[in-house]
Design an enzyme around this catalytic site. Structure first.
Site, PDB file in Angstrom:
ATOM      1  N   MET A 194      40.707   9.771  11.688  1.00 56.93           N
ATOM      2  CA  MET A 194      41.091   9.243  10.380  1.00 56.93           C
ATOM      3  C   MET A 194      39.927   9.122   9.389  1.00 56.93           C
ATOM      4  O   MET A 194      39.969   8.287   8.491  1.00 56.93           O
ATOM      5  CB  MET A 194      41.783   7.876  10.547  1.00 56.93           C
ATOM      6  CG  MET A 194      43.043   7.936  11.404  1.00 56.93           C
ATOM      7  SD  MET A 194      44.295   9.097  10.779  1.00 56.93           S
ATOM      8  CE  MET A 194      44.903   8.149   9.384  1.00 56.93           C
ATOM      9  N   GLN A 221      56.890  16.514  19.572  1.00 62.18           N
ATOM     10  CA  GLN A 221      56.645  17.928  19.259  1.00 62.18           C
ATOM     11  C   GLN A 221      55.148  18.203  19.108  1.00 62.18           C
ATOM     12  O   GLN A 221      54.673  19.272  19.477  1.00 62.18           O
ATOM     13  CB  GLN A 221      57.390  18.332  17.984  1.00 62.18           C
ATOM     14  CG  GLN A 221      58.877  18.429  18.159  1.00 62.18           C
ATOM     15  CD  GLN A 221      59.246  19.453  19.219  1.00 62.18           C
ATOM     16  OE1 GLN A 221      58.929  20.620  19.123  1.00 62.18           O
ATOM     17  NE2 GLN A 221      59.910  18.986  20.259  1.00 62.18           N
ATOM     18  N   GLU A 222      54.425  17.238  18.549  1.00 62.04           N
ATOM     19  CA  GLU A 222      52.969  17.403  18.448  1.00 62.04           C
ATOM     20  C   GLU A 222      52.370  17.658  19.826  1.00 62.04           C
ATOM     21  O   GLU A 222      51.483  18.497  19.999  1.00 62.04           O
ATOM     22  CB  GLU A 222      52.323  16.142  17.840  1.00 62.04           C
ATOM     23  CG  GLU A 222      52.722  15.889  16.396  1.00 62.04           C
ATOM     24  CD  GLU A 222      52.041  14.655  15.818  1.00 62.04           C
ATOM     25  OE1 GLU A 222      50.854  14.434  16.087  1.00 62.04           O
ATOM     26  OE2 GLU A 222      52.711  13.907  15.071  1.00 62.04           O
ATOM     27  N   LEU A 274      41.586  18.840   2.028  1.00 61.64           N
ATOM     28  CA  LEU A 274      42.285  17.986   2.993  1.00 61.64           C
ATOM     29  C   LEU A 274      43.659  18.543   3.367  1.00 61.64           C
ATOM     30  O   LEU A 274      44.454  18.894   2.487  1.00 61.64           O
ATOM     31  CB  LEU A 274      42.449  16.577   2.393  1.00 61.64           C
ATOM     32  CG  LEU A 274      43.042  15.527   3.334  1.00 61.64           C
ATOM     33  CD1 LEU A 274      42.070  15.161   4.430  1.00 61.64           C
ATOM     34  CD2 LEU A 274      43.480  14.295   2.568  1.00 61.64           C
ATOM     35  N   ASP A 275      43.929  18.588   4.681  1.00 62.15           N
ATOM     36  CA  ASP A 275      45.232  19.039   5.195  1.00 62.15           C
ATOM     37  C   ASP A 275      45.635  20.390   4.612  1.00 62.15           C
ATOM     38  O   ASP A 275      46.796  20.607   4.229  1.00 62.15           O
ATOM     39  CB  ASP A 275      46.320  17.976   4.947  1.00 62.15           C
ATOM     40  CG  ASP A 275      46.006  16.684   5.680  1.00 62.15           C
ATOM     41  OD1 ASP A 275      45.385  16.741   6.749  1.00 62.15           O
ATOM     42  OD2 ASP A 275      46.374  15.614   5.159  1.00 62.15           O
ATOM     43  N   HIS A 335      48.677  17.739  11.912  1.00 60.85           N
ATOM     44  CA  HIS A 335      49.137  16.885  10.818  1.00 60.85           C
ATOM     45  C   HIS A 335      50.644  16.675  10.977  1.00 60.85           C
ATOM     46  O   HIS A 335      51.375  17.641  11.221  1.00 60.85           O
ATOM     47  CB  HIS A 335      48.828  17.560   9.465  1.00 60.85           C
ATOM     48  CG  HIS A 335      49.181  16.691   8.305  1.00 60.85           C
ATOM     49  ND1 HIS A 335      48.422  15.600   7.935  1.00 60.85           N
ATOM     50  CD2 HIS A 335      50.229  16.732   7.448  1.00 60.85           C
ATOM     51  CE1 HIS A 335      48.987  15.019   6.886  1.00 60.85           C
ATOM     52  NE2 HIS A 335      50.085  15.683   6.572  1.00 60.85           N
ATOM     53  N   ASN A 358      43.164  20.958  13.282  1.00 65.22           N
ATOM     54  CA  ASN A 358      43.704  19.619  13.034  1.00 65.22           C
ATOM     55  C   ASN A 358      45.202  19.653  13.263  1.00 65.22           C
ATOM     56  O   ASN A 358      45.839  20.696  13.074  1.00 65.22           O
ATOM     57  CB  ASN A 358      43.417  19.195  11.586  1.00 65.22           C
ATOM     58  CG  ASN A 358      43.936  17.793  11.288  1.00 65.22           C
ATOM     59  OD1 ASN A 358      43.787  16.877  12.104  1.00 65.22           O
ATOM     60  ND2 ASN A 358      44.561  17.614  10.133  1.00 65.22           N
ATOM     61  N   SER A 410      47.078  10.039  21.972  1.00 64.95           N
ATOM     62  CA  SER A 410      48.100  10.689  22.808  1.00 64.95           C
ATOM     63  C   SER A 410      48.012  12.212  22.701  1.00 64.95           C
ATOM     64  O   SER A 410      48.209  12.921  23.701  1.00 64.95           O
ATOM     65  CB  SER A 410      49.501  10.189  22.454  1.00 64.95           C
ATOM     66  OG  SER A 410      49.907  10.617  21.177  1.00 64.95           O
ATOM     67  N   ASN A 411      47.692  12.721  21.525  1.00 64.65           N
ATOM     68  CA  ASN A 411      47.495  14.180  21.400  1.00 64.65           C
ATOM     69  C   ASN A 411      46.271  14.629  22.197  1.00 64.65           C
ATOM     70  O   ASN A 411      46.296  15.679  22.845  1.00 64.65           O
ATOM     71  CB  ASN A 411      47.336  14.579  19.932  1.00 64.65           C
ATOM     72  CG  ASN A 411      48.670  14.717  19.230  1.00 64.65           C
ATOM     73  OD1 ASN A 411      49.432  15.643  19.502  1.00 64.65           O
ATOM     74  ND2 ASN A 411      48.973  13.780  18.334  1.00 64.65           N
TER      75      ASN A 411
END
Ligand code: GRF
Length: 195
Positions: free
Chosen positions: A90, A173-174, A144-145, A109, A107, A13-14
């Site tokens: 992922m 919101q993303e 990571l992240d 998150h 990215n 969806s993003n």
């Protein structure tokens, strides 16, 4: 025009919001949607939007990240992206891959980083009793992240929220944040965007 490759693992969806945003005076266009599984629902949606798609399945590589990434790189290079957007991708990428796209890979998150790196972000926010949650777009670095934060959007945590209801509110919101950050990023603007 900058060329943007979007990496997905799921429904995408993003990815759809990113693709749809790259029209008109936007300084970029999508050049590829790549998934690590042929089952990723986003592939058909990308194709329907007229974006080239590819699959690099991680499974035949049996946990060998370097050989998976070598194949990933080969496919990416064929499409000559300037910028890579991870959008629900992922698989963990190692430093050797990330270095190839340093400063050019984003990215999204589903937490207000630096809180809740990794998985189950919404459940963890609820368990911590947080009153707000949100999402972050950041540059990808070898950790990571992690990496410089480019944008964040906040939502309230409401009484009775479950991980699913909170995730749905954050996802909305993303969908606003990621295209907004990308549009600026492709022009070289890395200033923090807060929605
Ligand atoms: C989003 O919540 C994103 O933040 C996370 O994975 C999810 C992907 O959703 N990294 P979608 O495939 O974009 O619908």
């Amino acid at each position: 025009m900058k060329r943007v490759a979007i990496l997905i693992s799921g429904g995408g969806s993003n990815m759809i919001k990113l693709v749809e945003s790259m029209t008109g005076d936007h300084a970029a266009r999508p050049c590829l949607v790549l998934a690590n599984s042929a089952d990723a629902g986003g592939l058909a949606k990308a194709a329907a939007l007229g974006v080239p798609t590819a699959v690099v399945d991680h499974r035949p590589h049996k946990g060998d990240r370097e050989s998976f990434q070598a194949e990933l790189l080969e496919v990416l290079h064929a499409h000559q992206p300037d910028i890579i957007c991870l959008a629900g991708f992922m698989r963990v990428l190692t430093a050797s891959f990330i270095e190839q796209f340093e400063g050019r890979m984003l990215n999204i998150h589903p937490s207000l980083l630096p809180k809740y790196k990794g998985l189950h972000t919404h459940q963890r926010a609820l368990e911590a009793g947080d009153t707000e949650a949100g999402c972050t777009v950041h540059e990808v670095t070898a950790k990571l992240d992690d990496g410089p934060v480019l944008g964040q959007a906040r939502v309230p945590v409401l009484e009775g929220d479950t991980a699913d209801t909170l995730a749905a509110r954050v996802l909305q919101q993303e969908h606003a944040l990621y295209p907004a950050v990308l549009k600026r990023f492709v022009t070289g603007d890395r200033a923090l965007l807060e929605l």
